[in-house]
Design a protein around this motif. Structure first.
Motif, PDB file in Angstrom:
ATOM      1  N   TRP B  81       0.833  -1.191   0.000  1.00 52.45           N
ATOM      2  CA  TRP B  81       0.000   0.000   0.000  1.00 52.45           C
ATOM      3  C   TRP B  81       0.876   1.252   0.000  1.00 52.45           C
ATOM      4  O   TRP B  81       0.629   2.199  -0.757  1.00 52.45           O
ATOM      5  N   GLN B  82       1.908   1.253   0.826  1.00 50.97           N
ATOM      6  CA  GLN B  82       2.765   2.435   0.920  1.00 50.97           C
ATOM      7  C   GLN B  82       3.524   2.675  -0.376  1.00 50.97           C
ATOM      8  O   GLN B  82       3.714   3.821  -0.791  1.00 50.97           O
ATOM      9  N   MET B  83       3.943   1.558  -1.021  1.00 46.15           N
ATOM     10  CA  MET B  83       4.645   1.708  -2.312  1.00 46.15           C
ATOM     11  C   MET B  83       3.703   2.283  -3.356  1.00 46.15           C
ATOM     12  O   MET B  83       4.077   3.180  -4.119  1.00 46.15           O
ATOM     13  N   GLY B  94       5.898  16.444  -4.058  1.00 48.75           N
ATOM     14  CA  GLY B  94       5.510  16.851  -2.709  1.00 48.75           C
ATOM     15  C   GLY B  94       5.910  15.810  -1.693  1.00 48.75           C
ATOM     16  O   GLY B  94       6.725  14.939  -1.947  1.00 48.75           O
ATOM     17  N   LYS B  95       5.303  15.916  -0.546  1.00 49.02           N
ATOM     18  CA  LYS B  95       5.680  15.097   0.599  1.00 49.02           C
ATOM     19  C   LYS B  95       5.100  13.689   0.473  1.00 49.02           C
ATOM     20  O   LYS B  95       3.902  13.539   0.225  1.00 49.02           O
ATOM     21  N   LEU B  96       5.947  12.667   0.603  1.00 48.45           N
ATOM     22  CA  LEU B  96       5.463  11.288   0.549  1.00 48.45           C
ATOM     23  C   LEU B  96       5.321  10.778   1.989  1.00 48.45           C
ATOM     24  O   LEU B  96       6.265  10.242   2.565  1.00 48.45           O
ATOM     25  N   GLY B  97       4.133  10.987   2.531  1.00 50.98           N
ATOM     26  CA  GLY B  97       3.903  10.661   3.940  1.00 50.98           C
ATOM     27  C   GLY B  97       4.136   9.210   4.277  1.00 50.98           C
ATOM     28  O   GLY B  97       4.661   8.879   5.337  1.00 50.98           O
ATOM     29  N   THR B  98       3.791   8.301   3.333  1.00 51.77           N
ATOM     30  CA  THR B  98       3.918   6.871   3.642  1.00 51.77           C
ATOM     31  C   THR B  98       5.383   6.486   3.809  1.00 51.77           C
ATOM     32  O   THR B  98       5.743   5.764   4.729  1.00 51.77           O
ATOM     33  N   TYR B  99       6.252   7.004   2.911  1.00 54.76           N
ATOM     34  CA  TYR B  99       7.673   6.683   3.016  1.00 54.76           C
ATOM     35  C   TYR B  99       8.285   7.340   4.250  1.00 54.76           C
ATOM     36  O   TYR B  99       9.152   6.761   4.894  1.00 54.76           O
ATOM     37  N   GLU B 100       7.814   8.560   4.562  1.00 56.44           N
ATOM     38  CA  GLU B 100       8.312   9.242   5.763  1.00 56.44           C
ATOM     39  C   GLU B 100       8.089   8.381   6.996  1.00 56.44           C
ATOM     40  O   GLU B 100       8.942   8.296   7.880  1.00 56.44           O
ATOM     41  N   ARG B 101       6.902   7.757   7.048  1.00 58.13           N
ATOM     42  CA  ARG B 101       6.570   6.958   8.226  1.00 58.13           C
ATOM     43  C   ARG B 101       7.509   5.759   8.351  1.00 58.13           C
ATOM     44  O   ARG B 101       7.957   5.423   9.444  1.00 58.13           O
ATOM     45  N   GLY B 106      12.186   3.166  11.073  1.00 53.49           N
ATOM     46  CA  GLY B 106      13.517   2.580  11.003  1.00 53.49           C
ATOM     47  C   GLY B 106      14.522   3.311  11.867  1.00 53.49           C
ATOM     48  O   GLY B 106      15.303   2.703  12.590  1.00 53.49           O
ATOM     49  N   ARG B 107      14.508   4.654  11.827  1.00 55.18           N
ATOM     50  CA  ARG B 107      15.472   5.448  12.598  1.00 55.18           C
ATOM     51  C   ARG B 107      15.248   5.263  14.098  1.00 55.18           C
ATOM     52  O   ARG B 107      16.201   5.078  14.857  1.00 55.18           O
ATOM     53  N   MET B 108      13.971   5.326  14.530  1.00 51.30           N
ATOM     54  CA  MET B 108      13.664   5.140  15.949  1.00 51.30           C
ATOM     55  C   MET B 108      14.210   3.812  16.432  1.00 51.30           C
ATOM     56  O   MET B 108      14.858   3.713  17.465  1.00 51.30           O
TER      57      MET B 108
END
Lengths: 127, 162
Positions: B81-83, B94-101, B106-108
């Motif tokens: 879905w995110q892809m 613009g901003k790709l909210g799904t990839y940001e999430r 991953g970083r957390m």
């Protein structure tokens, strides 16, 4: 060197185990904190190219349905990085050093489904 | 009879996987993100401060006894879905909210793993932390239905002189 505890036998601690077996100290700052560098022996490198097997690839593809961590890849990359670090430490030993400072890592996808993991640093003699 | 079958089930066959991926993926990833945030908060409350920093020297300058390399990694992938949503959104930019999430998760997780790994190896603090991101496998023109990237953190663990 006081040995830090490495009771856990997971992949995460393997690098430390390897480093202690070979007897090479690693750090990613310019010095080994708490020691003095007496001689620099130049850049040492270690690399490995690994491909995922079809089974792991397939499972990771299934995991992509919900997203999130792909454990197979995490483990594979961890193992490969440990091997690259091991080769770097071997080269350091063969030059007569006992520590590698300023260690850096790089990853690149060289072919479809294969990744190169690369570690490099400066071999030194410390006291 | 057959036309009813097609009207009812054809959309389900086409959109079913993506809807399943949306619902299950959101539930799964929110759970993982919450767990990572909880572990981080518990850890920070317990140790009173963050033990990782990317300074060359520990901030209140102290003498150091021993040191060693600490590494932590995670390889993580977006859901179908995110892809798909990211692919559609990237047409307009613009901003790709799904990839940001996904990146945030991953970083957390990798920072928390670095802290836990440092404590398990017996270090007091981790200095000079570097973060690295690499693409392991990419989704090329929708041909390859999977995508993964790796987030990797490393630093020097130090043990202070008491």
């Amino acid at each position: 060197m006081q040995a830090p505890s490495n009771q856990g036998d997971s992949n995460q601690t393997q690098s430390t185990v390897v480093a202690q077996q070979v007897g090479v100290m690693l750090s990613n700052v310019e010095t080994i904190p708490g020691k003095t560098i007496v001689q620099s022996l130049g850049v040492v490198t270690g690399s490995t190219v690994r491909a995922k097997n079809i089974g792991k690839d397939f499972l990771a593809g299934l995991k992509n349905i919900v997203g999130g961590e792909l454990t197979g890849y995490t483990e594979l990359l961890q193992e490969s990085r440990n091997e690259a670090m091991g080769r770097m430490m071997q080269e350091c030993l063969s030059r007569g050093g006992n520590a590698v400072v300023n260690v850096r890592f790089a990853t690149s996808a060289v072919a479809g489904g294969a990744a190169e993991l690369f570690a490099y640093g400066t071999a030194v003699v410390v006291q | 009879m057959e036309s009813i079958f097609f009207i009812l089930f054809y959309p389900l066959v086409i959109f079913g996987p993506i809807i399943f991926s949306w619902v299950a993926g959101n539930m799964y990833q929110n759970g993982k993100l919450k767990s990572a945030e909880d572990r981080t908060n518990t850890f920070l409350n317990h140790h009173k401060k963050d033990i990782v920093s990317n300074l060359k020297n520990p901030f209140p300058e102290t003498t150091i006894q021993t040191s060693g390399l600490v590494i932590a990694n995670i390889s993580i992938g977006p859901s179908w879905w995110q892809m798909t949503a990211g692919g559609i959104k990237s047409i307009f930019g613009g901003k790709l909210g799904t990839y940001e999430r996904v990146m945030h998760l991953g970083r957390m997780e990798v920072m928390q793993r670095l802290r836990e790994e440092a404590i398990r190896q017996g270090w007091d603090e981790v200095i000079n932390v570097r973060l690295d991101t690499a693409t392991v496998k990419s989704n090329q023109n929708g041909k390859n239905k999977s995508s993964a990237f790796e987030i990797f953190a490393y630093g020097t663990g130090i043990k202070k002189n008491q």
